[in-house]
Design an enzyme around this catalytic site. Structure first.
Site, mmCIF file in Angstrom:
data_model
loop_
_atom_site.group_PDB
_atom_site.id
_atom_site.type_symbol
_atom_site.label_atom_id
_atom_site.label_comp_id
_atom_site.label_asym_id
_atom_site.label_seq_id
_atom_site.Cartn_x
_atom_site.Cartn_y
_atom_site.Cartn_z
ATOM 1 N N ARG A 76 0.928 5.472 17.559
ATOM 2 C CA ARG A 76 0.596 6.116 16.438
ATOM 3 C C ARG A 76 -0.040 7.403 16.707
ATOM 4 O O ARG A 76 -0.244 7.942 18.076
ATOM 5 C CB ARG A 76 -0.711 5.560 15.712
ATOM 6 C CG ARG A 76 -0.410 3.774 15.022
ATOM 7 C CD ARG A 76 0.581 4.255 13.989
ATOM 8 N NE ARG A 76 0.792 3.012 13.187
ATOM 9 C CZ ARG A 76 1.689 1.909 13.613
ATOM 10 N NH1 ARG A 76 2.424 2.100 14.632
ATOM 11 N NH2 ARG A 76 1.668 0.873 13.129
ATOM 12 N N LYS A 114 -10.150 0.796 10.937
ATOM 13 C CA LYS A 114 -8.670 1.271 11.268
ATOM 14 C C LYS A 114 -8.842 1.043 12.716
ATOM 15 O O LYS A 114 -9.888 0.884 13.464
ATOM 16 C CB LYS A 114 -8.505 2.586 11.179
ATOM 17 C CG LYS A 114 -8.685 3.007 9.664
ATOM 18 C CD LYS A 114 -7.322 2.860 8.643
ATOM 19 C CE LYS A 114 -7.822 3.181 7.440
ATOM 20 N NZ LYS A 114 -7.917 4.688 7.335
ATOM 21 N N TYR A 140 0.881 -1.107 -0.059
ATOM 22 C CA TYR A 140 0.045 -0.082 0.049
ATOM 23 C C TYR A 140 1.042 1.259 -0.089
ATOM 24 O O TYR A 140 0.708 2.034 -0.858
ATOM 25 C CB TYR A 140 -0.928 0.063 1.433
ATOM 26 C CG TYR A 140 -1.628 1.258 1.445
ATOM 27 C CD1 TYR A 140 -2.801 1.593 0.816
ATOM 28 C CD2 TYR A 140 -1.274 1.889 2.495
ATOM 29 C CE1 TYR A 140 -3.578 2.621 0.914
ATOM 30 C CE2 TYR A 140 -1.927 3.295 3.031
ATOM 31 C CZ TYR A 140 -2.987 3.503 2.327
ATOM 32 O OH TYR A 140 -3.729 4.677 2.580
HETATM 33 P P1 NAD Z 1 -12.229 4.737 1.964
HETATM 34 O O1 NAD Z 1 -11.521 3.328 1.814
HETATM 35 O O2 NAD Z 1 -13.161 5.080 3.084
HETATM 36 O O3 NAD Z 1 -12.479 5.480 0.856
HETATM 37 C C1 NAD Z 1 -11.762 5.288 -0.503
HETATM 38 C C2 NAD Z 1 -12.815 5.262 -1.441
HETATM 39 O O4 NAD Z 1 -12.554 4.751 -2.836
HETATM 40 C C3 NAD Z 1 -14.173 3.989 -1.062
HETATM 41 O O5 NAD Z 1 -15.329 4.606 -0.875
HETATM 42 C C4 NAD Z 1 -13.796 3.194 -2.351
HETATM 43 O O6 NAD Z 1 -15.316 2.617 -2.618
HETATM 44 C C5 NAD Z 1 -13.468 4.064 -3.422
HETATM 45 N N1 NAD Z 1 -12.894 3.281 -4.408
HETATM 46 C C6 NAD Z 1 -12.088 2.299 -4.361
HETATM 47 N N2 NAD Z 1 -11.593 1.978 -5.710
HETATM 48 C C7 NAD Z 1 -12.591 2.349 -6.497
HETATM 49 C C8 NAD Z 1 -12.571 2.470 -7.940
HETATM 50 N N3 NAD Z 1 -11.852 1.637 -8.473
HETATM 51 N N4 NAD Z 1 -13.500 3.307 -8.277
HETATM 52 C C9 NAD Z 1 -14.288 4.305 -7.594
HETATM 53 N N5 NAD Z 1 -13.856 4.404 -6.291
HETATM 54 C C10 NAD Z 1 -13.200 3.507 -5.576
HETATM 55 O O7 NAD Z 1 -10.768 5.543 2.588
HETATM 56 P P2 NAD Z 1 -10.600 6.800 3.361
HETATM 57 O O8 NAD Z 1 -10.327 6.623 4.595
HETATM 58 O O9 NAD Z 1 -11.813 7.695 2.974
HETATM 59 O O10 NAD Z 1 -9.301 7.476 2.493
HETATM 60 C C11 NAD Z 1 -9.264 8.518 1.560
HETATM 61 C C12 NAD Z 1 -8.052 8.510 0.837
HETATM 62 O O11 NAD Z 1 -6.949 9.028 1.766
HETATM 63 C C13 NAD Z 1 -7.400 7.324 0.193
HETATM 64 O O12 NAD Z 1 -6.722 7.364 -0.987
HETATM 65 C C14 NAD Z 1 -6.449 6.662 1.515
HETATM 66 O O13 NAD Z 1 -5.447 5.801 0.947
HETATM 67 C C15 NAD Z 1 -6.053 7.926 2.029
HETATM 68 N N6 NAD Z 1 -5.700 7.854 3.316
HETATM 69 C C16 NAD Z 1 -6.465 7.794 4.367
HETATM 70 C C17 NAD Z 1 -5.886 7.573 5.573
HETATM 71 C C18 NAD Z 1 -6.948 7.550 6.692
HETATM 72 O O14 NAD Z 1 -6.353 7.586 7.834
HETATM 73 N N7 NAD Z 1 -8.158 7.466 6.729
HETATM 74 C C19 NAD Z 1 -4.570 7.589 5.683
HETATM 75 C C20 NAD Z 1 -3.758 7.767 4.920
HETATM 76 C C21 NAD Z 1 -4.165 8.049 3.557
#
Ligand code: NAD
Length: 325
Positions: free
Chosen positions: A222, A194, A151
């Site tokens: 964390r 998480k 990831y």
């Molecule tokens: P999340 O999983 O709730 O949201 C990601 C969304 O992307 C989901 O709703 C999923 O359905 C959508 N998705 C995945 N594949 C897809 C596709 N092929 N087409 C369309 N939609 C698609 O995650 P989040 O916590 O809201 O995180 C949002 C972003 O922030 C992500 O890129 C994540 O990697 C990054 N991030 C989040 C955190 C955290 O703590 N939440 C930390 C570091 C980075």
């Protein structure tokens, strides 16, 4: 009226961002594989259900000009999803494809606005995160690279690709590294949740005097960023001239055991912590906010205890609604 496109708008940060942008007066189109789980789908002015791995979806969603694009879509989850190794191929393939498509179509459409990319603290090398008293990861610490998960490698690759498209095609990028964002209306079960949400659920469901399971010895540390602070950071970053990468995180370091104890206090329960083998990730991870303070004059305002209280009470109320407590 300014227009924004939120990719991953059905997810945790994405649906909060849609609501936030609406409050700021934007016209917002959301895109995701699914509608938000815990909020009405009509918070966005337009919501397209589509797979961002599919080029045809990009043709459809970029049928008009946008001032700002937020690329949050990724195949992701908590430690149980990211660190077991079982989802590595999908994580890398699906998220990379989304980002490859994003940049290619923004170039093709001669996109003139700003595009925000959500990278992660998971890009930082394992060798800088072996001490539970982690002094804080600075943006430059990402190299020499050695993320502890696929990831993280995908995020690092995609970060680089956003900067490459900036250099070669003048795409106006903003690359942020989120550190453990949490809050109400996030997934709390099913395998992608998480640590804060998982602990809130376990503690809410446990009987006083009972027991909950913790992966590893619980001494891994964390820092956690409350969703409202994250959104304010994103906004300030988009309004700045700095391209990144920039940490959006908190410096309030806590061990998983102490986080569990904090939630028990909030819940008014005394529980035994049973440590079992499980994916734990790195030993200690904290954010250094020197650069983000300097570049966009931002730091989080919400103490962990306050944010966790809100999150716990929301998860507890969801479980009550379902008749599970
Ligand atoms: P999340 O999983 O709730 O949201 C990601 C969304 O992307 C989901 O709703 C999923 O359905 C959508 N998705 C995945 N594949 C897809 C596709 N092929 N087409 C369309 N939609 C698609 O995650 P989040 O916590 O809201 O995180 C949002 C972003 O922030 C992500 O890129 C994540 O990697 C990054 N991030 C989040 C955190 C955290 O703590 N939440 C930390 C570091 C980075």
């Amino acid at each position: 009226m300014k227009k924004a496109l939120v990719l991953g708008a059905g997810g945790f940060i994405g649906h909060h961002l849609v609501r936030y942008l609406k409050k700021l007066g934007f016209w917002v189109r959301g895109v995701d594989l699914k509608y938000p789980e815990f909020s009405p789908k009509d918070e966005a002015d337009d919501f397209v259900i589509g797979d961002l791995r599919d080029p045809e979806v990009w043709q459809k969603i970029l049928d008009q000009e946008f001032d700002e694009i937020y690329q949050l879509a990724a195949d992701m989850g908590g430690a149980g999803f990211v660190f077991t190794g079982e989802n590595d191929a999908d994580i890398m393939h699906n998220s990379a494809l989304i980002n490859l498509n994003c940049l290619y179509y923004l170039k093709e459409k001669k996109f003139k606005g700003k595009v925000f990319y959500s990278s992660s603290a998971c890009v930082y090398p394992e060798y800088r995160q072996t001490d539970p008293n982690n002094p804080g990861l600075k943006e430059e610490d990402a190299y020499p690279a050695q993320p502890d998960s696929e990831y993280g490698w995908e995020k690092l690759f995609s970060e680089r690709m956003y900067f490459a498209f900036h250099r070669n095609y003048e795409i106006n990028v903003r690359v942020a590294r989120f550190h453990n964002v949490y809050g109400p209306e996030g997934t709390y079960e099913g395998g992608r949740e998480k640590a804060p949400a998982a602990l809130c659920r376990k503690i809410a469901l446990a009987k006083d005097g009972g027991e909950i399971e913790i992966w590893g010895d619980g001494e891994q540390t964390r820092s956690f960023l409350y969703i409202d602070d994250a959104l304010e950071g994103v906004r300030k970053f988009m309004d700045s001239d700095f391209l990144g990468p920039l940490n959006l995180g908190s410096e309030e370091l806590i061990s998983i055991n102490n986080l569990a104890k904090m939630i028990m206090e909030i819940a008014g329960k005394k529980l035994n912590l049973k440590h079992i083998p499980g994916p734990t990730g790195v030993r200690g991870r904290n954010a250094d906010l020197t650069l983000v303070r300097q570049k966009i004059d931002w730091e989080p305002k919400t103490p962990l205890r306050v944010g966790i209280e809100k999150t716990y009470h929301w998860i507890e109320s969801e479980l009550k609604k379902q008749g599970r407590i």
